[in-house]
Structures are given as structure tokens and as C-alpha cells.
Design a protein around this motif. Sequence first.
Motif, PDB file in Angstrom:
ATOM      1  N   ARG A  32       0.834  -1.218   0.000  1.00 40.78           N
ATOM      2  CA  ARG A  32       0.000   0.000   0.000  1.00 40.78           C
ATOM      3  C   ARG A  32       0.863   1.260   0.000  1.00 40.78           C
ATOM      4  O   ARG A  32       0.612   2.208  -0.730  1.00 40.78           O
ATOM      5  CB  ARG A  32      -0.907   0.025   1.231  1.00 40.78           C
ATOM      6  CG  ARG A  32      -2.102  -0.849   1.138  1.00 40.78           C
ATOM      7  CD  ARG A  32      -3.026  -0.614   2.347  1.00 40.78           C
ATOM      8  NE  ARG A  32      -4.118  -1.538   2.305  1.00 40.78           N
ATOM      9  CZ  ARG A  32      -4.106  -2.757   2.810  1.00 40.78           C
ATOM     10  NH1 ARG A  32      -3.033  -3.200   3.425  1.00 40.78           N
ATOM     11  NH2 ARG A  32      -5.151  -3.539   2.714  1.00 40.78           N
ATOM     12  N   GLU A  33       1.877   1.263   0.857  1.00 45.87           N
ATOM     13  CA  GLU A  33       2.732   2.445   0.976  1.00 45.87           C
ATOM     14  C   GLU A  33       3.591   2.652  -0.265  1.00 45.87           C
ATOM     15  O   GLU A  33       3.811   3.792  -0.690  1.00 45.87           O
ATOM     16  CB  GLU A  33       3.583   2.339   2.230  1.00 45.87           C
ATOM     17  CG  GLU A  33       2.743   2.449   3.501  1.00 45.87           C
ATOM     18  CD  GLU A  33       3.581   2.376   4.758  1.00 45.87           C
ATOM     19  OE1 GLU A  33       4.654   3.014   4.795  1.00 45.87           O
ATOM     20  OE2 GLU A  33       3.156   1.686   5.699  1.00 45.87           O
ATOM     21  N   VAL A  34       4.073   1.576  -0.860  1.00 46.86           N
ATOM     22  CA  VAL A  34       4.858   1.690  -2.092  1.00 46.86           C
ATOM     23  C   VAL A  34       3.969   2.227  -3.214  1.00 46.86           C
ATOM     24  O   VAL A  34       4.376   3.110  -3.972  1.00 46.86           O
ATOM     25  CB  VAL A  34       5.503   0.340  -2.470  1.00 46.86           C
ATOM     26  CG1 VAL A  34       6.026   0.347  -3.900  1.00 46.86           C
ATOM     27  CG2 VAL A  34       6.620   0.005  -1.487  1.00 46.86           C
ATOM     28  N   HIS A  35       2.749   1.732  -3.293  1.00 48.18           N
ATOM     29  CA  HIS A  35       1.816   2.215  -4.314  1.00 48.18           C
ATOM     30  C   HIS A  35       1.635   3.731  -4.179  1.00 48.18           C
ATOM     31  O   HIS A  35       1.722   4.471  -5.158  1.00 48.18           O
ATOM     32  CB  HIS A  35       0.463   1.509  -4.187  1.00 48.18           C
ATOM     33  CG  HIS A  35      -0.540   1.956  -5.187  1.00 48.18           C
ATOM     34  ND1 HIS A  35      -0.811   1.232  -6.324  1.00 48.18           N
ATOM     35  CD2 HIS A  35      -1.319   3.067  -5.251  1.00 48.18           C
ATOM     36  CE1 HIS A  35      -1.719   1.881  -7.034  1.00 48.18           C
ATOM     37  NE2 HIS A  35      -2.049   2.992  -6.400  1.00 48.18           N
ATOM     38  N   GLU A  36       1.387   4.186  -2.961  1.00 46.71           N
ATOM     39  CA  GLU A  36       1.170   5.615  -2.728  1.00 46.71           C
ATOM     40  C   GLU A  36       2.435   6.423  -3.046  1.00 46.71           C
ATOM     41  O   GLU A  36       2.367   7.495  -3.648  1.00 46.71           O
ATOM     42  CB  GLU A  36       0.713   5.861  -1.290  1.00 46.71           C
ATOM     43  CG  GLU A  36       0.399   7.302  -0.987  1.00 46.71           C
ATOM     44  CD  GLU A  36      -0.741   7.890  -1.815  1.00 46.71           C
ATOM     45  OE1 GLU A  36      -0.865   9.128  -1.830  1.00 46.71           O
ATOM     46  OE2 GLU A  36      -1.508   7.136  -2.457  1.00 46.71           O
ATOM     47  N   HIS A  37       3.583   5.914  -2.654  1.00 40.40           N
ATOM     48  CA  HIS A  37       4.855   6.588  -2.941  1.00 40.40           C
ATOM     49  C   HIS A  37       5.050   6.753  -4.451  1.00 40.40           C
ATOM     50  O   HIS A  37       5.416   7.837  -4.921  1.00 40.40           O
ATOM     51  CB  HIS A  37       6.012   5.798  -2.328  1.00 40.40           C
ATOM     52  CG  HIS A  37       7.355   6.394  -2.550  1.00 40.40           C
ATOM     53  ND1 HIS A  37       7.897   7.327  -1.708  1.00 40.40           N
ATOM     54  CD2 HIS A  37       8.260   6.202  -3.541  1.00 40.40           C
ATOM     55  CE1 HIS A  37       9.090   7.686  -2.161  1.00 40.40           C
ATOM     56  NE2 HIS A  37       9.333   7.008  -3.267  1.00 40.40           N
ATOM     57  N   ARG A  40       2.693   6.681  -6.763  1.00 46.41           N
ATOM     58  CA  ARG A  40       1.651   7.560  -7.299  1.00 46.41           C
ATOM     59  C   ARG A  40       2.007   9.029  -7.088  1.00 46.41           C
ATOM     60  O   ARG A  40       1.967   9.818  -8.017  1.00 46.41           O
ATOM     61  CB  ARG A  40       0.310   7.240  -6.646  1.00 46.41           C
ATOM     62  CG  ARG A  40      -0.874   8.014  -7.270  1.00 46.41           C
ATOM     63  CD  ARG A  40      -2.138   7.883  -6.449  1.00 46.41           C
ATOM     64  NE  ARG A  40      -2.033   8.517  -5.141  1.00 46.41           N
ATOM     65  CZ  ARG A  40      -2.052   9.837  -4.937  1.00 46.41           C
ATOM     66  NH1 ARG A  40      -2.151  10.668  -5.942  1.00 46.41           N
ATOM     67  NH2 ARG A  40      -1.960  10.315  -3.712  1.00 46.41           N
ATOM     68  N   VAL A  41       2.401   9.363  -5.872  1.00 42.30           N
ATOM     69  CA  VAL A  41       2.746  10.749  -5.544  1.00 42.30           C
ATOM     70  C   VAL A  41       3.924  11.239  -6.382  1.00 42.30           C
ATOM     71  O   VAL A  41       3.961  12.395  -6.795  1.00 42.30           O
ATOM     72  CB  VAL A  41       3.038  10.884  -4.027  1.00 42.30           C
ATOM     73  CG1 VAL A  41       3.712  12.193  -3.684  1.00 42.30           C
ATOM     74  CG2 VAL A  41       1.759  10.703  -3.232  1.00 42.30           C
ATOM     75  N   ASN A  42       4.872  10.362  -6.650  1.00 39.33           N
ATOM     76  CA  ASN A  42       6.055  10.738  -7.421  1.00 39.33           C
ATOM     77  C   ASN A  42       5.897  10.514  -8.923  1.00 39.33           C
ATOM     78  O   ASN A  42       6.868  10.575  -9.664  1.00 39.33           O
ATOM     79  CB  ASN A  42       7.280   9.991  -6.882  1.00 39.33           C
ATOM     80  CG  ASN A  42       7.681  10.505  -5.526  1.00 39.33           C
ATOM     81  OD1 ASN A  42       8.192  11.612  -5.416  1.00 39.33           O
ATOM     82  ND2 ASN A  42       7.408   9.734  -4.485  1.00 39.33           N
ATOM     83  N   ARG A  43       4.682  10.238  -9.347  1.00 41.42           N
ATOM     84  CA  ARG A  43       4.341  10.048 -10.762  1.00 41.42           C
ATOM     85  C   ARG A  43       5.177   8.961 -11.437  1.00 41.42           C
ATOM     86  O   ARG A  43       5.598   9.100 -12.576  1.00 41.42           O
ATOM     87  CB  ARG A  43       4.448  11.363 -11.521  1.00 41.42           C
ATOM     88  CG  ARG A  43       3.486  12.398 -11.012  1.00 41.42           C
ATOM     89  CD  ARG A  43       3.648  13.692 -11.736  1.00 41.42           C
ATOM     90  NE  ARG A  43       2.785  14.689 -11.136  1.00 41.42           N
ATOM     91  CZ  ARG A  43       1.998  15.477 -11.824  1.00 41.42           C
ATOM     92  NH1 ARG A  43       1.955  15.406 -13.124  1.00 41.42           N
ATOM     93  NH2 ARG A  43       1.254  16.356 -11.201  1.00 41.42           N
ATOM     94  N   LEU A  44       5.397   7.893 -10.699  1.00 50.38           N
ATOM     95  CA  LEU A  44       6.144   6.757 -11.228  1.00 50.38           C
ATOM     96  C   LEU A  44       5.290   5.505 -11.344  1.00 50.38           C
ATOM     97  O   LEU A  44       5.785   4.447 -11.708  1.00 50.38           O
ATOM     98  CB  LEU A  44       7.351   6.457 -10.322  1.00 50.38           C
ATOM     99  CG  LEU A  44       8.431   7.527 -10.283  1.00 50.38           C
ATOM    100  CD1 LEU A  44       9.430   7.237  -9.173  1.00 50.38           C
ATOM    101  CD2 LEU A  44       9.120   7.620 -11.631  1.00 50.38           C
ATOM    102  N   LEU A  45       4.011   5.643 -11.021  1.00 44.94           N
ATOM    103  CA  LEU A  45       3.128   4.480 -11.038  1.00 44.94           C
ATOM    104  C   LEU A  45       2.830   4.082 -12.475  1.00 44.94           C
ATOM    105  O   LEU A  45       2.355   4.881 -13.267  1.00 44.94           O
ATOM    106  CB  LEU A  45       1.829   4.798 -10.291  1.00 44.94           C
ATOM    107  CG  LEU A  45       0.929   3.619  -9.971  1.00 44.94           C
ATOM    108  CD1 LEU A  45       1.649   2.639  -9.054  1.00 44.94           C
ATOM    109  CD2 LEU A  45      -0.344   4.112  -9.305  1.00 44.94           C
ATOM    110  N   GLY A  46       3.155   2.861 -12.803  1.00 41.42           N
ATOM    111  CA  GLY A  46       2.884   2.340 -14.137  1.00 41.42           C
ATOM    112  C   GLY A  46       1.759   1.329 -14.071  1.00 41.42           C
ATOM    113  O   GLY A  46       0.910   1.391 -13.185  1.00 41.42           O
ATOM    114  N   GLY A  60      -3.567   2.258 -11.296  1.00 45.22           N
ATOM    115  CA  GLY A  60      -2.489   3.030 -11.894  1.00 45.22           C
ATOM    116  C   GLY A  60      -2.875   3.275 -13.336  1.00 45.22           C
ATOM    117  O   GLY A  60      -4.037   3.482 -13.659  1.00 45.22           O
ATOM    118  N   SER A  61      -1.928   3.177 -14.198  1.00 47.99           N
ATOM    119  CA  SER A  61      -2.183   3.446 -15.603  1.00 47.99           C
ATOM    120  C   SER A  61      -1.783   2.237 -16.437  1.00 47.99           C
ATOM    121  O   SER A  61      -0.606   1.991 -16.641  1.00 47.99           O
ATOM    122  CB  SER A  61      -1.390   4.678 -16.045  1.00 47.99           C
ATOM    123  OG  SER A  61      -1.616   4.938 -17.397  1.00 47.99           O
TER     124      SER A  61
END
Length: 119
Positions: free
Chosen positions: A12-17, A19-25, A84-85
Amino acid sequence: MGAIEIVGDLGREVHEHLRVNRLLGPVIHIPGKEFREIHLVAGLGRAKKAMNWLTSIGVIVHRDGATVSLPSTDSSAASSHWVGSSDASPPPALAIAAAVRAVRARTNSSTGSPLPAAS
């Protein structure tokens, strides 16, 4: 290409990290008793040391043509879905490892527990 599977609060925390840093693929979220996400990634071959560290702390790294275990369509977790995307480019595997390390460092600094060095 490969996949990195992270479960529980760390996931959960990695996902949020990310997302916030615009690295979520592209990420597959698998519902169930425990939070479980599978991040699709690129560049596993250039991140062997980081992937070995992730494996040593219990993160599952799917590489070298390994299949990713998804729930059957008749299970309670059959509602797996993209978060994510799904049309974004997969992030580098090192970005996921860095996110895990950052989250663990933040968590361990708040509890006072030492963080083992990546090898």
C-alpha cells in the motif's frame, strides 16, 4: 520485462509513494485477505542487485520468463483489476526498489528500527 509483487502494508505504501512521485505504471491489484499488487516493470537485467535485495526482504520478483500467478475466475479474488495506468510505460525496476527502500526507511525511522543495507 518482469513483475514485482508486493503485499500488505508495504505494498500500500509503495503504491502511494509511486503515485505521488508520478512513477506508477501498470499495476494489477488482486483483492483478498491481504493487499496484493503486481507492478509490471522494465529493466530487470540492469537491476540484479536491487532485485536480489527485494527478494531477500520477501518481495516476489517475477523474471526470466516466470509466470505470474493470478487468481482463478471463480475465486473470491477474481475481481483483479488494473490500477495506476495500464496504458503507461512500465517503470524501471529500480524505481520500484527505490520506492520500497524509501518506504522502509520512513517506516523504520519512525519506529527506531535499523534498516539493513541493500547488497
